[in-house]
Design a protein around this motif. Structure first.
Motif, short mmCIF file in Angstrom:
data_model
loop_
_atom_site.label_atom_id
_atom_site.label_comp_id
_atom_site.label_asym_id
_atom_site.label_seq_id
_atom_site.Cartn_x
_atom_site.Cartn_y
_atom_site.Cartn_z
N ILE A 109 -54.48 14.26 -25.72
CA ILE A 109 -55.18 15.22 -24.85
C ILE A 109 -54.92 14.90 -23.39
O ILE A 109 -54.66 15.78 -22.57
CB ILE A 109 -56.69 15.21 -25.15
CG1 ILE A 109 -56.97 15.73 -26.56
CG2 ILE A 109 -57.44 16.06 -24.12
CD1 ILE A 109 -58.43 15.66 -26.96
N ASN A 110 -55.00 13.61 -23.04
CA ASN A 110 -54.76 13.21 -21.65
C ASN A 110 -53.33 13.51 -21.22
O ASN A 110 -53.05 13.64 -20.02
CB ASN A 110 -55.06 11.72 -21.48
CG ASN A 110 -56.55 11.43 -21.48
OD1 ASN A 110 -57.34 12.19 -20.92
ND2 ASN A 110 -56.95 10.34 -22.13
N GLY A 111 -52.43 13.61 -22.21
CA GLY A 111 -51.05 13.95 -21.88
C GLY A 111 -50.82 15.44 -21.74
O GLY A 111 -49.74 15.87 -21.32
N ALA A 112 -51.82 16.25 -22.10
CA ALA A 112 -51.70 17.70 -21.96
C ALA A 112 -51.95 18.11 -20.50
O ALA A 112 -52.16 17.27 -19.62
CB ALA A 112 -52.68 18.40 -22.90
N SER A 113 -51.98 19.40 -20.26
CA SER A 113 -52.09 19.89 -18.89
C SER A 113 -53.53 20.10 -18.44
O SER A 113 -53.77 20.67 -17.38
CB SER A 113 -51.34 21.22 -18.76
OG SER A 113 -51.83 22.18 -19.68
N ILE A 114 -54.52 19.65 -19.23
CA ILE A 114 -55.92 19.78 -18.79
C ILE A 114 -56.18 18.82 -17.63
O ILE A 114 -55.49 17.81 -17.47
CB ILE A 114 -56.90 19.50 -19.94
CG1 ILE A 114 -56.78 18.03 -20.39
CG2 ILE A 114 -56.67 20.43 -21.10
CD1 ILE A 114 -57.88 17.61 -21.30
N ARG A 115 -57.18 19.13 -16.84
CA ARG A 115 -57.47 18.33 -15.65
C ARG A 115 -58.29 17.10 -15.96
O ARG A 115 -58.07 16.04 -15.38
CB ARG A 115 -58.17 19.20 -14.61
CG ARG A 115 -57.31 20.40 -14.21
CD ARG A 115 -58.04 21.36 -13.29
NE ARG A 115 -57.25 22.59 -13.10
CZ ARG A 115 -57.63 23.61 -12.36
NH1 ARG A 115 -58.80 23.58 -11.75
NH2 ARG A 115 -56.86 24.67 -12.24
N THR A 116 -59.26 17.20 -16.84
CA THR A 116 -60.10 16.06 -17.20
C THR A 116 -60.48 16.13 -18.68
O THR A 116 -60.53 17.21 -19.27
CB THR A 116 -61.40 16.02 -16.37
OG1 THR A 116 -62.12 17.24 -16.56
CG2 THR A 116 -61.11 15.81 -14.89
N LEU A 117 -60.78 14.94 -19.24
CA LEU A 117 -61.26 14.83 -20.61
C LEU A 117 -62.67 14.26 -20.58
O LEU A 117 -62.92 13.22 -19.96
CB LEU A 117 -60.35 13.93 -21.44
CG LEU A 117 -60.85 13.53 -22.84
CD1 LEU A 117 -61.04 14.77 -23.72
CD2 LEU A 117 -59.91 12.53 -23.49
N CYS A 118 -63.59 14.94 -21.24
CA CYS A 118 -64.97 14.47 -21.38
C CYS A 118 -65.24 14.18 -22.86
O CYS A 118 -64.61 14.77 -23.73
CB CYS A 118 -65.97 15.50 -20.86
SG CYS A 118 -65.71 16.01 -19.14
N THR A 119 -66.18 13.28 -23.11
CA THR A 119 -66.50 12.93 -24.49
C THR A 119 -68.01 12.94 -24.71
O THR A 119 -68.79 12.63 -23.81
CB THR A 119 -65.96 11.53 -24.85
OG1 THR A 119 -66.32 10.59 -23.84
CG2 THR A 119 -64.45 11.56 -25.01
N VAL A 120 -68.40 13.30 -25.94
CA VAL A 120 -69.80 13.29 -26.37
C VAL A 120 -69.86 12.59 -27.72
O VAL A 120 -69.12 12.94 -28.64
CB VAL A 120 -70.38 14.71 -26.48
CG1 VAL A 120 -71.79 14.65 -27.05
CG2 VAL A 120 -70.38 15.40 -25.14
#
Length: 376
Positions: free
Chosen positions: A311-322
């Motif tokens: 996911i961090n390697g994709a083009s999203i700006r940030t990763l959040c977790t729950v």
């Protein structure tokens, strides 16, 4: 035994002396009194030094010693067992550990939710209509608003999970309601076009939704539905398309996301899980941030790290977790997915089938919860 031994030795000695005397007489030696007297005196050399007595106390068992040794050995084996089980347990223990493992922004954790709780949140009633009062979800909403403050360009969140039945749909609905209760204009969109569940969870019905907007059969304004929660609008999935992945890869999907961002301050997308199908991976090219829902009872560190790295390697700006369904009292609600994701194993989409699946999922999820508690 000692006394018998002495008597037997004396008898054997006398016999030997008689034989010796007879031998000497054969050789004509009759004057052997002194020699024989010396041999007879030697027979009295053995005597009992101390008489044997029956013990008054048993030599075994020794309760005090055995009890102390049992406590020490039991404590040592228990300690070894705890260490071994902890090493073998690959589950995430806390939201902080999850954030470190996934290199993400931690939104928080949510305990197990009873199914009646979510129905109560979105059920129309007079006194507290549309107000969510669950502190755990209000905390998540506060963390999301703080995340937006740190990343001003983030306007939408794609809520997903590693596998089926991790509670992401329940989480998406409650997060959207909590944000709306915080006076934010929110759109909750059901982008799980294979097994949509937002309509069933919120008790909504509509033939319009994501699929009709993407195919040009309706507009976004026509498809949005008002809810009992003020400031919260919902975009259902619409009729299930034959190929959701192909539909998500069209320019119309990017345009729809941009249009929703223009109609709300925050957009929450409930999407398909990451491992069974590629739908959510296709959406990450256009979404600003991803919220990865992790079930504490079933997700392993290795799986989380592998998926988070991708996911961090994709083009999203940030990763959040729950961290979802953390240890606590209550019964799991059974929301999420069953086995056989997709169209091959079920006729998902009809209300009659959805009711049966919902009851089956409740039973399956309760069995999983019981097994996880026994393992814990």
């Amino acid at each position: 035994v000692a006394q018998v031994f002495i008597v037997q030795r004396e008898e054997a000695g006398l016999t030997e002396i008689a034989r010796l005397q007879a031998t000497l007489e054969q050789y004509g030696i009759f004057d052997s009194a002194d020699f024989l007297a010396t041999q007879i005196n030697s027979l009295g050399g053995l005597q009992i030094a101390q008489a044997a007595e029956v013990p008054t106390n048993p030599t075994s068992p020794r309760p005090r010693r055995d009890t102390l040794l049992g406590i020490i050995v039991g404590f040592g084996l228990s300690l070894v067992l705890v260490v071994v089980l902890d090493r073998m347990d690959s589950r995430v223990k806390s939201e902080t550990e999850l954030a470190t493992l996934a290199d993400s922004y931690s939104i928080g954790s949510v305990p197990v939710i009873h199914p009646d709780a979510i129905r109560k949140t979105f059920a129309p009633h007079d006194d507290t209509s549309g107000v969510i009062n669950d502190e755990s979800f209000m905390f998540l909403a506060a963390k999301i608003l703080d995340h937006q403050h740190q990343h001003l360009s983030v306007r939408d969140y794609l809520v997903t999970s590693l596998t089926e039945n991790e509670g992401k749909t329940t989480l998406s609905a409650h997060i959207a309601a909590a944000l709306a209760s915080a006076n934010r204009k929110v759109i909750l969109a059901d982008l799980d076009l294979r097994k949509p569940d937002i309509a069933g969870v919120l008790g909504l019905e509509s033939d319009l939704g994501v699929s009709t907007v993407l195919t040009g059969k309706s507009t976004l304004e026509e498809s949005l539905i008002d809810t009992v929660v003020p400031n919260l609008k919902v975009l259902l999935s619409g009729p299930i398309p034959p190929d959701p992945t192909n539909l998500f890869s069209t320019p119309a999907m990017s345009a729809l996301m941009e249009d929703m961002r223009g109609h709300a301050e925050i957009v929450i997308y409930d999407s398909a899980p990451l491992k069974p199908v590629p739908d959510s991976w296709m959406l990450m090219h256009d979404v600003h941030s991803c919220i990865l829902t992790v079930n504490q009872a079933s997700s392993s560190r290795h799986e989380i790290q592998a998926v988070a790295s991708r996911i961090n390697g994709a083009s999203i700006r940030t990763l959040c977790t729950v961290l979802n369904r953390t240890n606590g009292d209550g019964v799991s609600g059974g929301y999420g997915y069953g086995y056989g994701y997709g169209y091959d194993n079920s006729d998902y989409g009809r209300s009659t089938d959805r009711t049966g699946w919902r009851k089956a999922l409740v039973v399956v999820d309760r069995i999983k919860t019981l097994k996880n508690r026994l393992r814990g």
